[in-house]
Each structure stands twice: as structure tokens, then as C-alpha cells.
Design a protein around this motif. Sequence first.
Motif, mmCIF file in Angstrom:
data_model
loop_
_atom_site.group_PDB
_atom_site.id
_atom_site.type_symbol
_atom_site.label_atom_id
_atom_site.label_comp_id
_atom_site.label_asym_id
_atom_site.label_seq_id
_atom_site.Cartn_x
_atom_site.Cartn_y
_atom_site.Cartn_z
ATOM 1 N N PRO A 67 0.825 -1.216 0.000
ATOM 2 C CA PRO A 67 0.000 0.000 0.000
ATOM 3 C C PRO A 67 0.856 1.262 0.000
ATOM 4 N N SER A 68 1.818 1.327 -0.877
ATOM 5 C CA SER A 68 2.692 2.488 -1.004
ATOM 6 C C SER A 68 3.170 2.563 -2.454
ATOM 7 N N HIS A 69 3.780 3.701 -2.753
ATOM 8 C CA HIS A 69 4.334 3.840 -4.103
ATOM 9 C C HIS A 69 5.789 3.405 -4.074
ATOM 10 N N LEU A 70 6.143 2.514 -5.007
ATOM 11 C CA LEU A 70 7.536 2.084 -5.109
ATOM 12 C C LEU A 70 8.060 2.534 -6.472
ATOM 13 N N TRP A 71 9.265 3.005 -6.466
ATOM 14 C CA TRP A 71 9.823 3.451 -7.742
ATOM 15 C C TRP A 71 11.333 3.264 -7.754
ATOM 16 N N ARG A 72 11.812 3.368 -8.954
ATOM 17 C CA ARG A 72 13.256 3.153 -9.135
ATOM 18 C C ARG A 72 13.759 4.223 -10.079
ATOM 19 N N PHE A 82 7.750 2.349 -11.892
ATOM 20 C CA PHE A 82 6.718 2.729 -10.913
ATOM 21 C C PHE A 82 5.902 1.494 -10.633
ATOM 22 N N ASN A 83 5.577 1.226 -9.337
ATOM 23 C CA ASN A 83 4.685 0.083 -9.109
ATOM 24 C C ASN A 83 3.266 0.476 -9.501
ATOM 25 N N TRP A 149 -0.579 14.849 0.086
ATOM 26 C CA TRP A 149 0.708 14.844 0.770
ATOM 27 C C TRP A 149 1.311 13.436 0.747
ATOM 28 N N MET A 150 2.604 13.398 0.456
ATOM 29 C CA MET A 150 3.333 12.122 0.421
ATOM 30 C C MET A 150 4.560 12.233 1.317
ATOM 31 N N SER A 151 4.914 11.097 1.897
ATOM 32 C CA SER A 151 6.184 11.057 2.624
ATOM 33 C C SER A 151 7.080 10.121 1.814
ATOM 34 N N SER A 152 8.160 10.661 1.356
ATOM 35 C CA SER A 152 8.962 9.890 0.404
ATOM 36 C C SER A 152 10.374 9.647 0.935
ATOM 37 N N ARG A 153 10.889 8.471 0.580
ATOM 38 C CA ARG A 153 12.257 8.146 1.022
ATOM 39 C C ARG A 153 12.896 7.310 -0.083
ATOM 40 N N ALA A 154 14.146 7.637 -0.425
ATOM 41 C CA ALA A 154 14.862 6.853 -1.450
ATOM 42 C C ALA A 154 16.294 6.600 -1.000
ATOM 43 N N GLU A 155 16.785 5.437 -1.359
ATOM 44 C CA GLU A 155 18.175 5.098 -1.000
ATOM 45 C C GLU A 155 18.873 4.528 -2.239
ATOM 46 N N PRO A 156 20.143 4.790 -2.322
ATOM 47 C CA PRO A 156 20.843 4.279 -3.512
ATOM 48 C C PRO A 156 21.329 2.830 -3.320
ATOM 49 N N MET A 157 21.372 2.106 -4.412
ATOM 50 C CA MET A 157 22.011 0.783 -4.369
ATOM 51 C C MET A 157 23.343 0.934 -5.112
ATOM 52 N N ARG A 158 24.381 0.511 -4.440
ATOM 53 C CA ARG A 158 25.710 0.724 -5.034
ATOM 54 C C ARG A 158 26.280 -0.587 -5.593
ATOM 55 N N GLY A 159 27.108 -0.444 -6.615
ATOM 56 C CA GLY A 159 27.764 -1.609 -7.195
ATOM 57 C C GLY A 159 28.973 -1.990 -6.373
ATOM 58 N N PRO A 160 29.610 -3.082 -6.724
ATOM 59 C CA PRO A 160 30.767 -3.521 -5.938
ATOM 60 C C PRO A 160 31.843 -2.443 -5.867
ATOM 61 N N ASP A 161 31.909 -1.614 -6.886
ATOM 62 C CA ASP A 161 32.924 -0.556 -6.871
ATOM 63 C C ASP A 161 32.466 0.681 -6.100
ATOM 64 N N GLY A 162 31.292 0.569 -5.546
ATOM 65 C CA GLY A 162 30.805 1.717 -4.734
ATOM 66 C C GLY A 162 29.973 2.687 -5.538
ATOM 67 N N ARG A 163 29.939 2.511 -6.789
ATOM 68 C CA ARG A 163 29.154 3.440 -7.600
ATOM 69 C C ARG A 163 27.668 3.132 -7.440
ATOM 70 N N ILE A 164 26.916 4.179 -7.595
ATOM 71 C CA ILE A 164 25.463 3.989 -7.467
ATOM 72 C C ILE A 164 24.946 3.350 -8.743
ATOM 73 N N GLN A 166 21.471 2.032 -8.846
ATOM 74 C CA GLN A 166 20.046 2.381 -8.929
ATOM 75 C C GLN A 166 19.681 3.190 -7.686
ATOM 76 N N TRP A 167 18.555 3.889 -7.782
ATOM 77 C CA TRP A 167 17.917 4.483 -6.594
ATOM 78 C C TRP A 167 16.569 3.814 -6.423
ATOM 79 N N TYR A 168 16.302 3.312 -5.210
ATOM 80 C CA TYR A 168 14.993 2.712 -4.918
ATOM 81 C C TYR A 168 14.235 3.646 -3.981
ATOM 82 N N GLY A 169 13.036 3.873 -4.361
ATOM 83 C CA GLY A 169 12.266 4.835 -3.529
ATOM 84 C C GLY A 169 10.926 4.287 -3.097
#
Length: 686
Positions: A67-72, A82-83, A149-164, A166-169
Motif C-alpha cells: 500500500p505504497s508507491h515504489l519506484w526506481r 513505478f509500481n 501529501w506524500m512522505s517519500s524516502r529513497a536510497e541508492p544501491m551501489r555496485g561492488p565498486d561503490g558506484r550507485i 540504482q535508486w529505490y524509492g
Amino acid sequence: MAELNYRMISPSQTSIEGGIRSVEGPKVCFAGQEQLIMPIEIEDHKPVEETLRDRERELSQLIDMVPSHLWRLTPEGEPTFFNKRMVDFLGLDVPDMDKPGVSRLEAIIETVHPRDAAEFRDTLNRCLVTGEHFTMRYRLRRADGVYRWMSSRAEPMRGPDGRIIQWYGLCHDIDDQMHAEEALRQSERQLQQMIDAVPLRIWSVTSMDGPVYFNKRYQDHFRAVIADFEAIEEPRIETLLQELIYPEDAPEVQRTLLNCFESGRGTVMRFRWLEKDGAYRWAECRVEPRRDQDGTIVQWYGVSLDIDDEVRAQEALRNRERELSLLVDMVPSNLWRLTPDGETTLANKHMADFLGVDLEDKRQLAVVFDAIFHPDDVDAVSDVLGHSLRTGEIFSMKYRLRRHDGVYRWMSGRAEPLRAPDGRIAQWFGLCHDIDDQVHAEEALRRASEQLARATQAASLAELSASIAHEVNQPLAAIVANSHACHRWLSAEPPNVERAKITAERITRDANSAADVVSRIRALFRQAPRARSSENINHLIGEVCQLMADGTAAKGIRIETNLEPDLPSVALDRVQVQQVFVNLVRNGVEAMDSAMVDGARALQISSLRDGIDAIRIEVRDAGTGFEEAERVFQPFFTTKQHGMGMGLAICRSIIESHGGRLWMANNETRGATVAFTLPLEASEAP
Ligand code: ADP
């Protein structure tokens, strides 16, 4: 050939179920934790595919049903997924955002509320650059154009080299919550405004020695009276007691508060507090606990109100009441109050002391009539008072009241009604003052004046007798001397008839002059005629009754009248006729006084028509009756020790001079009646 696939697991996981074998792999950082990228070897192509499809279906369902919005997003912030819920909300999917010349990032920013868009863009750009977590509240436009009104949060997923990579939100709808919070904030604001606006000083505290919250008015008050109020970081009750409350009141306030906090019960205190002008004013503080659902006290509230004007008004009122009550009690008269039905509801101290009743005992106030009035006055008082209570007329009369020691004293009583605005009688207020000494003084005075009159009468009688004797003596002496001379002239030889005749003539002359003396005395008693006026005889009787009332009452005798109304006026000499009435009433009273009559002693005066041309007046007593009826009209006949015996003779001559008749008769039972008539066409007696 076996195919390799990857799965991200936490390092704590050691095996993977479902036919997937775990192998060592590189590490990535996601959601703040180190994750392992595990290559998954698919041992058996077909079943694994199926398993994967099932799993993918499950995952896809899960993602869509959350019951939330998921995005990448791509590392650059371009949306890639977008879900379903998000697609439904926005009314567009990722591919729908592809518009010429507009990046997907811009397209998504375009769905954010214009007021929040700039912040959204800045925050997101900053996070994309720094890799910080994205957290923000903003309004997002729904497919129907409504922003929520939305409360949104996103975090990055990093590769083995530390680079981002994807962002998952995740973003969930907090619109209802935001509105509820806003409503709450609004109501809090209003409440606060109200607390600050009401003319009350409010404080709250969790414990006796904890910091105190004061509302704005209270703080303003403090600021005004405490010079360095701002320096006090956390004011406490102690501060309040020391700085604000009148030193004499402070210990009691402290005690009361302690008691209150210990017992858990609210209270109301009154004390004086300091005002900015340096004066102390009275305040009332109501203290109440606030409890949670379990009944535990979580806070104490105090509401203080300035009641100085009220306290001072009450004090002034109390002083006034004290003064008035002192006045009422100190007035040297008896004051009382009656209900409209005549029940005594109040008596002043003077009256209570006189009667010997206890003021506190209301039952004693409702004194029984018969117990306080003289037996001879009870009927009259109850008649007159009853009449006043019925008609609202002022009550005014004289009566005797029984003092606590049993002595009856004469009182002059008066009562007037107090009326309600609608005219109904609300109360009767009465005053009666002791006139006993006055009555006795008047009685003594009357007796003295009577005695004086009698003495004067006696003196003038003696004088009169002497002068009568002197006047009559001279002609009598001359008659005697002339008789002797006449005798001598006739006895002479020869008798000198001539001289005897002259002497006899002198005898006649002297006898005549003796008769003249007697006539003159009679003329003296008959009195000179006076001017007559047309009088209402009933009024005249009324006046006489009033005149004699005190004297008769003092002897315990009541005058009753039975007057025929509408009697015609009579031409008469009012002074003389008044004299007749006074004489007859006095005789009647004296006759009753000496008869020692028991029970009610009443003298009745009646007026009535006597035929067509006269009116008759009767004075009826219950006294001794006439003992020598045939002599009473003779001048100087009296049976009284100090009587003169002229009263009835004078009365008769006055009535006869008016053309009327005066007579008397003993009553059949007791006493006598003296009656007289007055002709309507009064004529001067010859
Ligand atoms: P006085 O009152 O001075 O005696 P009055 O002429 O008025 O003179 O009365 C004469 C007398 O008549 C009285 O002394 C009394 O004996 C008698 N008398 C008068 N009035 C009454 C009366 N109402 N009842 C009985 N006797 C009366």
C-alpha cells in the motif's frame, strides 16, 4: 548448460532454499547494510524457470499490492519503474513520461505541487550528487488533479565498486495524517490563543517542585512585577510563592497546594498577589488535577482570577450589613417583620430582650398572640391587625405588651407593608415603642388636672358660696331688721301703719334683691349662648372618643360606637355639646370603675334618628346605675367624694338650650343609659 544468475542477500544468510545453492560473491552496500551479491546457479533449467516465474509473479504481486508507491531511478534520477499503485495514482507509467525535450526527471518534478517543486528538485539533485538518503514530504498530483501529501524516502544501491547503480524509492500517502496534524495544530493554536486571551492567569505543573508553565497573561504579570523575570529560566511554584503572593498568605497557599498534591484532590484558594503598581489585590485560584485513562494524575492546572473588586464589594457589603444590623438592634424600639399572613419572621434584639425570646430560635419568634398582648387588648389588636393584613392599610394602635418579667407595658405600634413591583404585599415592617411611662405620666397629668379642676371648682364653689352668702345675707339681714321694725311699728299704741307699710315695702324690696342674687347665680350656670354651626354628630362622637381613648384605655374600658350612617347635620354649639359628651362619658367610666365589673368593660355610644325631626344619642354603661335617680339633676348633688354635682345639671341646661331633651334611666341588666335628643331645626331655648 547451467545458467548463472544473481541474488542479493545479507551476509548472515548461509543458505538459500528452493534448490538454489549459495556461493561466495562480491559485496554491495544497500539500505545502510553490506549485502552479498550471490551468483545463483540454476541446476535444472526447466524447474528453475518455473520457480523463477512463480517467484517473479509473487514479487510483482507483492510490489503492486504494497500500500505504497515504489519506484526506481537511474543514478541520474531518471525514473525507470513505478509500481502499479503509483501508476494508478499518477495516471501515467514510466514510458508515458517520455516527451520530446523533457527529461523523465523533469516530468516527475512536474507532478509535484508547484510550492514543493523547487525544494523537491534541490533535495533530489543534492542526494543524486552526494548519495545521501532522500527524505522529504511534498504534495503529489493525483490523476484527477488533486494534490495529496506524500512522505517519500529513497536510497541508492551501489555496485561492488561503490558506484550507485540504482535508486529505490518508497513514498506513501500521508495526506489524511497531514490534515489531521494540521487540524490538530490549528486547534492547538486556537487553544493557545484562547488561553492567552482569556482574562485568567493559568499555570500547569507536573509536580510541586517541577517547572511551571504560565500562560501569556501570567507571564506578562510576572514581567510587570518581577524585575529580572527573564533571568528565571524555569519558574517554579516556589518562585510564584516568593515573588508574587502576599507574604502573610504564602505559607497557607503552600500548605494548601501540598495537601492538594498529596491527596490528589482539587481545591480553591484565595490570596493576595502583587500588582505592578506595588499594591496587593485579591485573587482566587482553582486547582484541579488532570488524569490519564488509568486515573493517574499527569498534570495539575491552576486558574487564577482577580477577584479584588468582588472581595472589596463583599467586605463593604458585610460592613454595611453589620452596621445595619447593629443599628436595627441598637434602635431603642422594637422592630419586627411579618409575612403577608402575619407570621413573625424577624424581631430586633431590643424586642427579643423585651419579650425574653431567643432570636436564633425561629419558632420562638412565631409568638402566640395571646401570650404577648394584654388580655384586654388581644381582641382589639387582632381585629385591627387582621384588618390591615386583609386590606393593606397601615396598622397603628396602642396596646399593652407583656415584658419577659410578666409586666405589661403600653406600646404604640405601627406597621406598614412593603410591596413587590407587582403591587402584592411582600412583607410587613413594624415598629412599636414603649410609651408606658408616657401613658402613666399622661394619666398622672390628667388626674392632676382633674384634681386641680376639682380644687379650683371647690375653691370657686367656696368663693361662690361666700359671695352668695354675702350677697344673700345682706338682703336677709335687712329683711330681718325690717321685720323687727315692722313688728315694732305695728305693736306700738297706736300702731303706726304708715311706718309699718314703709317697712313692709322695704322687706319686699330686700326679698326681691335676694331673689335677684339667686337669678344671677342661675344665669351664671346657664352660660352665655354662643354661635352655632352645622355639625355631623357622628364626627363629633368620633372626636370625643379619640379625646377620651387614652383615659378610658388606661382604666381598661373600651368605647364602642354604633352610629347610624348618613344622619343629617345639626346646628349646635360644638364646644358645649362636646362638653356634654365628655361629661356623660366620664360619668359612665367612673360608674363602671367603681362597679368593679368583671370581664370586658365597654361603654357604648349610639346615634340614631328620633322621629322625623330629631336625632337621639345614647351613652350606655355597665356601671353601678343611678342610686337616687330623682336627685341627679339637682345642682350640687353628687355621690362622689370629689364630685361637684353640677355635671348633669349643666348638661341638661345645654341640651335644653339647643331645644333638645336629656334624660337618664337604669338599664335592665346593669348600668345606666343617659340619652338626649337634638332637634334638626334647632331653636334657641327661651
Ligand atoms: P358629679 O359627677 O360631679 O357627681 P353629676 O351631676 O355629673 O356630678 O352627677 C351627679 C350624680 O349622678 C353623680 O354623683 C352620680 O351619683 C350620679 N351619676 C351620674 N352619672 C351616672 C351614671 N352614668 N351612672 C350612675 N350614676 C351616675
